[in-house]
Motif scaffolding. Structure first.
Motif, PDB file in Angstrom:
ATOM      1  N   LEU A   1       9.927  -3.371  -6.576  1.00 45.57           N
ATOM      2  CA  LEU A   1       9.122  -2.805  -5.277  1.00 45.57           C
ATOM      3  C   LEU A   1       9.788  -3.367  -4.358  1.00 45.57           C
ATOM      4  CD1 LEU A   1       5.521  -3.401  -6.969  1.00 45.57           C
ATOM      5  CD2 LEU A   1       6.554  -1.314  -6.483  1.00 45.57           C
ATOM      6  N   ALA A   2      10.723  -4.399  -4.009  1.00 46.36           N
ATOM      7  CA  ALA A   2      11.057  -4.813  -3.131  1.00 46.36           C
ATOM      8  C   ALA A   2      12.453  -4.163  -2.617  1.00 46.36           C
ATOM      9  CB  ALA A   2      11.435  -6.331  -3.163  1.00 46.36           C
ATOM     10  N   ALA A   3      12.273  -2.789  -2.505  1.00 43.21           N
ATOM     11  CA  ALA A   3      13.416  -1.943  -1.957  1.00 43.21           C
ATOM     12  C   ALA A   3      13.859  -2.114  -0.756  1.00 43.21           C
ATOM     13  CB  ALA A   3      13.148  -0.509  -2.298  1.00 43.21           C
ATOM     14  N   PRO A   4      15.272  -2.170  -0.594  1.00 38.06           N
ATOM     15  CA  PRO A   4      15.850  -2.376   0.670  1.00 38.06           C
ATOM     16  C   PRO A   4      15.583  -1.351   1.626  1.00 38.06           C
ATOM     17  CG  PRO A   4      17.692  -2.030  -0.749  1.00 38.06           C
ATOM     18  CD  PRO A   4      16.249  -2.046  -1.500  1.00 38.06           C
ATOM     19  N   ASN A   5      15.091  -0.268   1.160  1.00 35.16           N
ATOM     20  CA  ASN A   5      15.388   0.859   1.804  1.00 35.16           C
ATOM     21  C   ASN A   5      14.313   0.945   2.972  1.00 35.16           C
ATOM     22  OD1 ASN A   5      17.299   2.009   0.169  1.00 35.16           O
ATOM     23  ND2 ASN A   5      15.402   3.049  -1.164  1.00 35.16           N
ATOM     24  N   THR A   6      14.800   1.279   4.306  1.00 36.82           N
ATOM     25  CA  THR A   6      14.212   1.441   5.414  1.00 36.82           C
ATOM     26  C   THR A   6      13.054   2.425   5.238  1.00 36.82           C
ATOM     27  OG1 THR A   6      16.059   0.719   6.891  1.00 36.82           O
ATOM     28  CG2 THR A   6      14.048   1.882   7.958  1.00 36.82           C
ATOM     29  N   PHE A   7      11.911   2.079   5.803  1.00 34.23           N
ATOM     30  CA  PHE A   7      10.632   2.864   5.774  1.00 34.23           C
ATOM     31  C   PHE A   7       9.644   2.613   4.413  1.00 34.23           C
ATOM     32  CE2 PHE A   7      13.181   5.677   8.465  1.00 34.23           C
ATOM     33  CZ  PHE A   7      12.491   5.187   9.519  1.00 34.23           C
ATOM     34  N   ALA A   8      10.400   1.957   3.468  1.00 36.20           N
ATOM     35  CA  ALA A   8       9.694   1.913   2.051  1.00 36.20           C
ATOM     36  C   ALA A   8       9.100   0.480   1.952  1.00 36.20           C
ATOM     37  CB  ALA A   8      10.805   2.077   1.028  1.00 36.20           C
ATOM     38  N   GLY A   9       8.191   0.281   1.062  1.00 34.01           N
ATOM     39  CA  GLY A   9       7.609  -0.917   0.798  1.00 34.01           C
ATOM     40  C   GLY A   9       6.778  -1.575   1.768  1.00 34.01           C
ATOM     41  N   GLY A  10       6.214  -0.923   2.702  1.00 35.50           N
ATOM     42  CA  GLY A  10       5.296  -1.596   3.813  1.00 35.50           C
ATOM     43  C   GLY A  10       4.032  -2.207   3.336  1.00 35.50           C
ATOM     44  N   GLY A  11       3.618  -1.756   2.187  1.00 36.77           N
ATOM     45  CA  GLY A  11       2.615  -2.412   1.865  1.00 36.77           C
ATOM     46  C   GLY A  11       0.967  -2.355   2.389  1.00 36.77           C
ATOM     47  N   LEU A  12       0.969  -1.212   3.215  1.00 41.44           N
ATOM     48  CA  LEU A  12      -0.242  -0.836   3.711  1.00 41.44           C
ATOM     49  C   LEU A  12      -1.228  -0.534   2.746  1.00 41.44           C
ATOM     50  CD1 LEU A  12       0.537   1.578   6.751  1.00 41.44           C
ATOM     51  CD2 LEU A  12       0.071  -0.908   6.746  1.00 41.44           C
ATOM     52  N   ASP A  13      -2.481  -1.128   2.739  1.00 36.61           N
ATOM     53  CA  ASP A  13      -3.431  -0.350   2.117  1.00 36.61           C
ATOM     54  C   ASP A  13      -4.178   0.653   2.773  1.00 36.61           C
ATOM     55  OD1 ASP A  13      -5.673   0.098   0.431  1.00 36.61           O
ATOM     56  OD2 ASP A  13      -6.280  -2.059   0.348  1.00 36.61           O
ATOM     57  N   ARG A  14      -3.583   2.167   2.246  1.00 39.72           N
ATOM     58  CA  ARG A  14      -4.240   2.836   2.955  1.00 39.72           C
ATOM     59  C   ARG A  14      -5.640   3.566   2.638  1.00 39.72           C
ATOM     60  NH1 ARG A  14       0.590   7.304   2.925  1.00 39.72           N
ATOM     61  NH2 ARG A  14       2.300   5.980   3.459  1.00 39.72           N
ATOM     62  N   HIS A  15      -6.446   3.068   1.475  1.00 37.31           N
ATOM     63  CA  HIS A  15      -7.801   3.442   1.440  1.00 37.31           C
ATOM     64  C   HIS A  15      -7.725   4.968   1.156  1.00 37.31           C
ATOM     65  CE1 HIS A  15      -9.860  -0.457   1.657  1.00 37.31           C
ATOM     66  NE2 HIS A  15      -8.919  -0.862   2.532  1.00 37.31           N
ATOM     67  N   SER A  16      -6.938   5.603   0.266  1.00 42.36           N
ATOM     68  CA  SER A  16      -6.888   7.165   0.526  1.00 42.36           C
ATOM     69  C   SER A  16      -8.160   7.809  -0.324  1.00 42.36           C
ATOM     70  CB  SER A  16      -5.629   7.352  -0.701  1.00 42.36           C
ATOM     71  OG  SER A  16      -4.385   6.852  -0.306  1.00 42.36           O
ATOM     72  N   GLU A  17      -8.974   7.126  -1.012  1.00 41.29           N
ATOM     73  CA  GLU A  17     -10.200   7.583  -1.309  1.00 41.29           C
ATOM     74  C   GLU A  17     -11.351   7.475  -0.162  1.00 41.29           C
ATOM     75  OE1 GLU A  17     -10.536   9.297  -4.016  1.00 41.29           O
ATOM     76  OE2 GLU A  17      -8.518   9.001  -4.964  1.00 41.29           O
ATOM     77  N   THR A  18     -11.129   6.153   0.172  1.00 42.10           N
ATOM     78  CA  THR A  18     -12.503   5.949   1.195  1.00 42.10           C
ATOM     79  C   THR A  18     -12.248   6.737   2.697  1.00 42.10           C
ATOM     80  OG1 THR A  18     -11.874   3.767   0.075  1.00 42.10           O
ATOM     81  CG2 THR A  18     -13.945   3.901   1.724  1.00 42.10           C
ATOM     82  N   ARG A  19     -11.181   6.721   2.964  1.00 41.48           N
ATOM     83  CA  ARG A  19     -10.682   7.560   4.194  1.00 41.48           C
ATOM     84  C   ARG A  19     -11.348   8.933   4.288  1.00 41.48           C
ATOM     85  NH1 ARG A  19      -4.446   8.045   3.044  1.00 41.48           N
ATOM     86  NH2 ARG A  19      -4.621  10.265   1.835  1.00 41.48           N
ATOM     87  N   ARG A  20     -11.750   9.523   3.382  1.00 39.60           N
ATOM     88  CA  ARG A  20     -12.456  10.781   3.419  1.00 39.60           C
ATOM     89  C   ARG A  20     -13.736  10.569   3.915  1.00 39.60           C
ATOM     90  NH1 ARG A  20     -11.013  12.433  -2.778  1.00 39.60           N
ATOM     91  NH2 ARG A  20      -8.956  12.017  -2.776  1.00 39.60           N
TER      92      ARG A  20
END
Lengths: 305, 305
Positions: B4-23
């Protein structure tokens, strides 16, 4: 599992799509006119069949494309034949039958597993493209009616000039692993006993690994420690449109999985013995997904590791 | 490279998006009202910056969302704040500044490599979403003007009832390998000497491996014998919209590569020594892609194999 000879249904068809050349309408017309050209008729996303095989009719026996009917149908696929590519024999096109048109059509989900990889690929591509056209007749940038170009692979807006290309949504599907067990989940709407790998749409701003970790956390509460790619599969059967299934293994830190109660009504750890029985159809409580689903192949690959 | 610790820029930010709750609009409003809530302002896809860091302003200092201006802007993002998720500190939103609005904005491409993974992820997500809204104000199914819902993560059509979700296009990007050399190609429009990995959009009906084999064949004439996944990267910088870069190694059967003359003007095999010099910026003829590009990481990973 990283070879080109994936066991995944719909993958590995080996069609030569001529993605560059098909933009040239006169080249496409010349392929349509070739003696060996064949055409697949689809109706509502299902392919015409003939004796258990895809019915690839010679173009000269095919119904006239509706593009020869007066005027384009706004918002539709305009009846223009879709160029699928060359198989080992020659050029293959696809057309859509009218809703109540004649012909023997088979539910693609039911027959896909018995098709050759080339046949499954043709049917999957035609279904994904026709489905996209059906839902994308209008320009999302300006609202005008768009028309089909590039042998069915593009829609162009005559009003604002925007070009639109077929959409494929990436979906991550993961087998969570802990020790010698794998995690399956079930949606309350599924047939009783059916369990599968956890899955969800990748969102903008996420890598495959990010999306896997998020879906796993959301649906089961588990934390992914390591994500491994297994294989991928084009999936044309969703009513939401064409998808790319990205099959993963996710090693998790503990086994305290809990169904979220929205996406999943239950999650369940399976030992290798349980998983093996589920695949074989002999487990008393758990039915595994069918072989055409990448989830099945993920479980199988884990058992063979 | 499967962690999960990819060196790729923009990846691995670890935000908790609350994809369900944000509705849930009232839940989102409660997050906006929290004392610790912060907001990122974007202008034309570029983030507001403050002393080399992303400017995450307290919500109470942020300009009023335009949704409080009278009436929604048809076809636009409606000014509704976009809920990005929780970072380690608390909830973060994004809003768009007016085109000539005040503030210090930085070109995302130039600064992304210096941001933390969480910052890069926020900016990438906001840019991809706002870009999608800008190009998707109208319903592709019926042509009506749509409106933003789900805290910026959905557009709904009041006319036909269709829901539309942000689009992410999967792109395969592959380092072809033969013996001890890797293949790079260049587009005639690039700065002199710039070479990169070959790449192209995945099409409906293709697996990742299928798309890799097709692009490689089309652009260089090479036949992929084996495709290996390396890592992936969300890529918000294309003017065509948000992409998912799927980074691959493709072992090929021979080294008779030839540029197609359309996508690529030249292809070139690099020894490990050449590739190493290109990455270091000391190759006399070849400039490698920058570290923020997954192509750079593919070359580096191959050198370290």
């Amino acid at each position: 599992m990283n070879t080109l000879a994936a066991p995944n249904t719909f993958a590995g068809g080996g069609l030569d799509r001529h993605s560059e050349t098909r933009r040239d309408a006169s080249w496409v017309a010349a392929q349509w006119a070739r003696p060996g050209a064949r055409v697949l008729t689809m109706r509502g996303g299902d392919p015409a069949m003939d004796g258990g095989r895809l019915a690839l009719a010679p173009v000269n026996l095919a119904p006239l494309p509706e593009s020869e009917a007066p005027g384009p149908a706004p918002g539709g696929q305009n009846g223009m034949p879709l160029f699928l590519g060359f198989d080992a024999t020659g050029p293959v096109f696809a057309v859509e039958a009218r809703e109540n048109g004649p012909g023997a059509f088979a539910d693609l989900r039911s027959v896909a597993g018995a098709l050759t990889p080339a046949e499954a690929s043709m049917a999957a591509t035609a279904r994904a493209l026709f489905g996209w056209h059906a839902r994308h007749g209008f320009c999302p940038s300006c609202g005008a009616s768009t028309s089909v170009t590039d042998a069915g692979w593009k829609r162009s807006c005559p009003s604002c000039g925007a070009d639109h290309f077929p959409r494929t949504d990436p979906v991550v599907i993961m087998l969570a692993l802990h020790g010698e067990r794998c995690l399956l989940g079930r949606n309350a709407s599924w047939p009783e006993g059916r369990y599968s790998a956890l899955a969800g749409f990748l969102e903008p701003g996420e890598s495959v690994e990010d999306a896997c970790a998020r879906e796993l956390k959301e649906e089961s509460g588990l934390t992914a420690m390591r994500v491994r790619y297994h294989s991928s599969q084009p999936w044309p059967l969703s009513p939401l449109g064409g998808q790319l299934m990205i099959g993963l293994f996710a090693e998790v830190g503990d086994d305290r999985a809990q169904a979220d109660g929205t996406e999943l009504s239950d999650v369940r750890w399976l030992t290798r013995k349980d998983a093996s029985a589920a695949l074989a159809g002999t487990h008393p409580e758990v039915t595994a997904p069918p072989a055409m689903a990448i989830a099945h192949q993920l479980i199988r690959a884990w058992l063979e590791e």
